[in-house]
Design a protein around this motif. Structure first.
Motif, PDB file in Angstrom:
ATOM      1  N   GLY A 123       0.822  -1.210   0.000  1.00  0.00           N
ATOM      2  CA  GLY A 123       0.000   0.000   0.000  1.00  0.00           C
ATOM      3  C   GLY A 123       0.852   1.253   0.000  1.00  0.00           C
ATOM      4  O   GLY A 123       0.566   2.221  -0.712  1.00  0.00           O
ATOM      5  N   LEU A 124       1.909   1.249   0.790  1.00  0.00           N
ATOM      6  CA  LEU A 124       2.805   2.407   0.818  1.00  0.00           C
ATOM      7  C   LEU A 124       3.526   2.573  -0.510  1.00  0.00           C
ATOM      8  O   LEU A 124       3.731   3.696  -0.982  1.00  0.00           O
ATOM      9  CB  LEU A 124       3.827   2.255   1.952  1.00  0.00           C
ATOM     10  CG  LEU A 124       3.257   2.346   3.360  1.00  0.00           C
ATOM     11  CD1 LEU A 124       4.327   2.014   4.385  1.00  0.00           C
ATOM     12  CD2 LEU A 124       2.667   3.718   3.624  1.00  0.00           C
ATOM     13  N   GLN A 177       1.166   4.222  -2.963  1.00  0.00           N
ATOM     14  CA  GLN A 177       1.033   5.656  -2.700  1.00  0.00           C
ATOM     15  C   GLN A 177       2.274   6.410  -3.175  1.00  0.00           C
ATOM     16  O   GLN A 177       2.170   7.490  -3.755  1.00  0.00           O
ATOM     17  CB  GLN A 177       0.814   5.893  -1.210  1.00  0.00           C
ATOM     18  CG  GLN A 177      -0.523   5.404  -0.711  1.00  0.00           C
ATOM     19  CD  GLN A 177      -0.653   5.526   0.796  1.00  0.00           C
ATOM     20  OE1 GLN A 177       0.249   5.953   1.478  1.00  0.00           O
ATOM     21  NE2 GLN A 177      -1.814   5.130   1.310  1.00  0.00           N
ATOM     22  N   ILE A 186       2.245   6.830  -6.942  1.00  0.00           N
ATOM     23  CA  ILE A 186       1.305   7.875  -7.368  1.00  0.00           C
ATOM     24  C   ILE A 186       1.943   9.243  -7.194  1.00  0.00           C
ATOM     25  O   ILE A 186       1.890  10.098  -8.092  1.00  0.00           O
ATOM     26  CB  ILE A 186      -0.025   7.774  -6.577  1.00  0.00           C
ATOM     27  CG1 ILE A 186      -0.780   6.503  -6.985  1.00  0.00           C
ATOM     28  CG2 ILE A 186      -0.887   9.009  -6.782  1.00  0.00           C
ATOM     29  CD1 ILE A 186      -1.958   6.170  -6.098  1.00  0.00           C
ATOM     30  N   VAL A 187       2.569   9.463  -6.046  1.00  0.00           N
ATOM     31  CA  VAL A 187       3.216  10.756  -5.787  1.00  0.00           C
ATOM     32  C   VAL A 187       4.339  10.995  -6.785  1.00  0.00           C
ATOM     33  O   VAL A 187       4.479  12.091  -7.331  1.00  0.00           O
ATOM     34  CB  VAL A 187       3.743  10.810  -4.332  1.00  0.00           C
ATOM     35  CG1 VAL A 187       4.644  12.009  -4.113  1.00  0.00           C
ATOM     36  CG2 VAL A 187       2.584  10.829  -3.355  1.00  0.00           C
TER      37      VAL A 187
END
Length: 58
Positions: free
Chosen positions: A39-40, A43, A46-47
């Motif tokens: 999950g990290l 994220q 995406i960033v």
């Protein structure tokens, strides 16, 4: 003699159940850590994608 055999067998069964429970607990804990890391990572990707896209338009 049968009572001694049954008692020893019961203790072995209990020890086996405890070992299996410990393995299941550790496996579940490990799976949770891996899922959190995924999950990290998502994220972060995406960033980074947004950051790269913003740099292209600058």
């Amino acid at each position: 003699m049968d009572e001694l055999y049954d008692s020893i067998k019961n203790w072995i069964d209990i020890a086996g159940d405890l070992w299996q429970g410990t393995k299941d607990l550790l496996r579940g804990f490990g799976t949770g850590i891996v899922d959190r890391a995924k999950g990290l990572k998502a994220q972060l990707e995406i960033v980074l994608a947004k950051s790269t896209k913003a740099q292209k338009f600058s």
